[in-house]
Design an enzyme around this catalytic site. Structure first.
Site, short mmCIF file in Angstrom:
data_model
loop_
_atom_site.label_atom_id
_atom_site.label_comp_id
_atom_site.label_asym_id
_atom_site.label_seq_id
_atom_site.Cartn_x
_atom_site.Cartn_y
_atom_site.Cartn_z
N GLY A 58 0.60 -1.27 0.05
CA GLY A 58 -0.30 0.01 0.03
C GLY A 58 1.17 1.23 -0.14
CB ALA A 133 14.27 -5.27 -3.26
N GLY A 201 2.17 23.64 1.50
CA GLY A 201 1.41 23.02 0.51
C GLY A 201 0.31 22.34 0.79
CB SER A 279 4.51 19.24 5.76
OG SER A 279 4.15 20.00 5.85
N GLY A 281 8.40 19.53 1.07
CA GLY A 281 7.60 18.01 0.33
C GLY A 281 8.79 17.25 0.45
CG HIS A 469 -31.71 19.95 -10.12
ND1 HIS A 469 -30.72 21.25 -9.57
CD2 HIS A 469 -33.17 19.92 -9.68
CE1 HIS A 469 -31.87 21.41 -8.63
NE2 HIS A 469 -32.85 21.02 -9.21
#
Ligand code: FAD
Length: 483
Positions: A58, A133, A201, A279, A281, A469
């Site tokens: 995930g 890996a 951001g 935060s 990037g 609608h």
């Protein structure tokens, strides 16, 4: 030991099947949206596929990104709505919340969805190996990958290693217990007393929403002249006005120079809070790929062509690691394109980067797709066919916009709110080039706008589409009817 409790190198289902050396058609490193999408499609097509994941299937999206943030935000919105219920004639006295329970529910949602991914891959007979890996060697015919004690061979490699939080070189940031990244913020079972968010951001503003709605004093510090700088600024201005009224302190053009414990020193003064969420990037994750030392990179991301091929034959990349648009739906679409190319599916697929929708899950939500006015004004001669007249931008465009209150459903369900829907059209062809919206729940109908941009629909063609609608999405049709 892998993070989800499995033993590295073992099949995720606890079985040893398929671990004998065999050659796979496709090896995928990384089990996030790019990796698991590719694994599912290639396995469905009858190919032998092996996927490696070092933490949890995930990836960022399901475990520490899209899903946990939206689950916490939903609880915050429920609390906000309950405390503002009197606007709708509903009395809800003594409303409170239990943050530990909110976090517990988030963990349950994540577990359920991760289990769903495991099940899907199992159903498709895809080999899932839990562990870090690394590429051992590569020729044009095969790639050898090591994980734990085992080695695996594959004809093709798809790199889907994603991204990790970027830690800026600010003095005092490292090993500071007051400083959080988004993963630490999601994991905390306690709500902070106060919060400074460095970076205005998308991720920063979603956390600002979460904490503010739960009553935490929030300060956002942004180095750029505006928050959410890549979005339509008329839309952003509506959010800014609401958030400032709600009490979020938002400082722009303010650089953090140092963090001293709980104190943030900036070019605009000093601020203190119990926690500081940084935060600013994310960066492509390249661990395990060192053997591919001739892989072409640009600004930290793997360079790929329109079919997600790298400069190395039989090596593809998809998702955040390409450093293109770091969104889960881009990652999975890139994976579809990569597998399509490996399977030589006709017609060959490409990604329409001009029609990628993006959503900011603030309250109200922002949703957009396509070009902004700023993008169009920055287009230079030669980028597109030049326009007829010299006093117009090179792609002459027309803009129409309406407040969200043009939708009856919006008025019924958003007492006292405004919102905006703005559409940008090519003046010559009348093709829809951009749609920018703020107002709940615009994330739910931005896909209609994406479809129009992707297919190059003109306003005349879009006007023939009937919207149910009453829905908030009708506002989009109303704006388009103005052209
Ligand atoms: P990832 O999801 O990062 O997956 C990469 C996987 O590779 C990881 O699980 C990692 O453990 C594994 N891996 C790396 N190296 C190795 C190795 N050597 N061996 C084995 N495994 C390895 N996007 C949206 O579209 N909507 C949102 O609302 C949204 N919200 C977000 C909120 C937050 C807080 C964050 C941080 C991100 C959010 N994103 C959102 C972005 C989204 O999560 C990413 O764009 C998406 O997860 C990228 O998918 P990916 O498959 O490229 O990489």
């Amino acid at each position: 030991m892998c993070r989800d409790g499995g033993e590295c190198g073992k099949d995720v289902f606890g079985e040893f099947r398929k671990l004998e050396i065999m050659k796979y058609f496709l090896a995928i490193i990384g089990g996030g949206p790019a990796g698991y999408t590719a694994a599912e499609i290639a396995s469905k097509a009858g190919k032998d596929v092996i996927i490696f994941e070092q933490n949890a299937l995930g990836g960022t999206c399901l475990n520490v990104g899209c899903i946990p943030t939206k689950t916490l935000l939903y609880s915050a919105k429920q609390y906000y709505n309950a405390t503002h219920a009197d606007k709708y004639g509903v009395k809800a006295d003594g409303v409170s919340f239990d943050y530990a329970k909110i976090v517990q529910r988030k963990t349950k949602v994540v577990r359920k969805l991760v289990a769903g991914i495991k099940q899907k891959l199992n159903n498709e007979h895809c080999t899932v190996v839990m562990g870090a890996a690394s590429v051992v060697s590569r020729t044009d015919e095969q790639v050898v990958i090591a994980c734990g004690e085992e080695q695996y061979e594959a004809e093709n490699l798809l790199i889907c290693t994603g991204s990790t939080n970027f830690v800026p070189p600010i003095p005092g940031i490292k090993d500071n217990p007051a400083v959080w990244d988004s993963t630490m913020a999601l994991d905390s079972k306690e709500l902070p007393q106060s919060m400074i968010i460095v970076g205005g951001g998308v991720i920063g503003m979603e956390f600002a929403t979460l904490y503010q709605e739960l009553g935490v004093p929030v300060t956002v510090i942004e180095a750029m002249p505006t928050i959410l700088p890549n979005l339509d600024q008329e839309v952003v201005a509506i959010l800014l006005e609401k958030y400032r009224k709600a009490g979020i302190q938002i400082l722009t053009e303010t650089k953090v120079t140092e963090i001293q414990g709980n104190k943030v020193v900036t070019t605009n003064g000093e601020f203190e809070a119990e926690h500081i969420l940084v935060s600013v990037g994310r960066r492509a994750n390249m661990q395990g790929l060192e053997a591919l030392n001739d892989l072409e990179m640009f600004r930290g991301g793997i360079v790929v062509d329109e079919f997600m091929r790298t400069n190395l034959k039989n090596v593809y990349a998809a998702g955040d690691v390409t450093g293109k648009i770091m969104l889960a739906h881009v990652a999975s679409r890139q994976a579809e394109v990569a597998v399509g190319r490996m399977l030589k599916q006709i017609p060959l697929q490409r990604i329409a980067y001009n029609a990628i929708p993006s959503v900011v899950y603030t309250n109200p939500e922002i949703a957009c797709v396509g070009l902004t006015e700023k993008d169009l004004n920055e287009i230079k001669e030669g980028d597109f066919a030049p326009s007829m007249s010299t006093d117009e931008p090179f792609v002459p465009y027309e803009v129409h916009k309406l407040p969200m209150t043009y939708s009856g459903r919006f008025v019924a369900e958003n007492e006292g709110e405004t919102g905006l829907c703005k559409v940008i059209v090519d003046k010559r062809s009348k093709a829809i080039m951009g749609v920018h919206m703020i107002g709940n729940p615009c994330s739910e109908f931005v896909a209609a706008a994406s479809f129009a941009v992707r297919m190059g629909y003109t306003v005349g063609e879009f006007k023939q589409v009937v919207f149910p609608h009453p829905t908030v999405g009708e506002v989009l049709r109303e704006v388009i009817a103005e052209f």
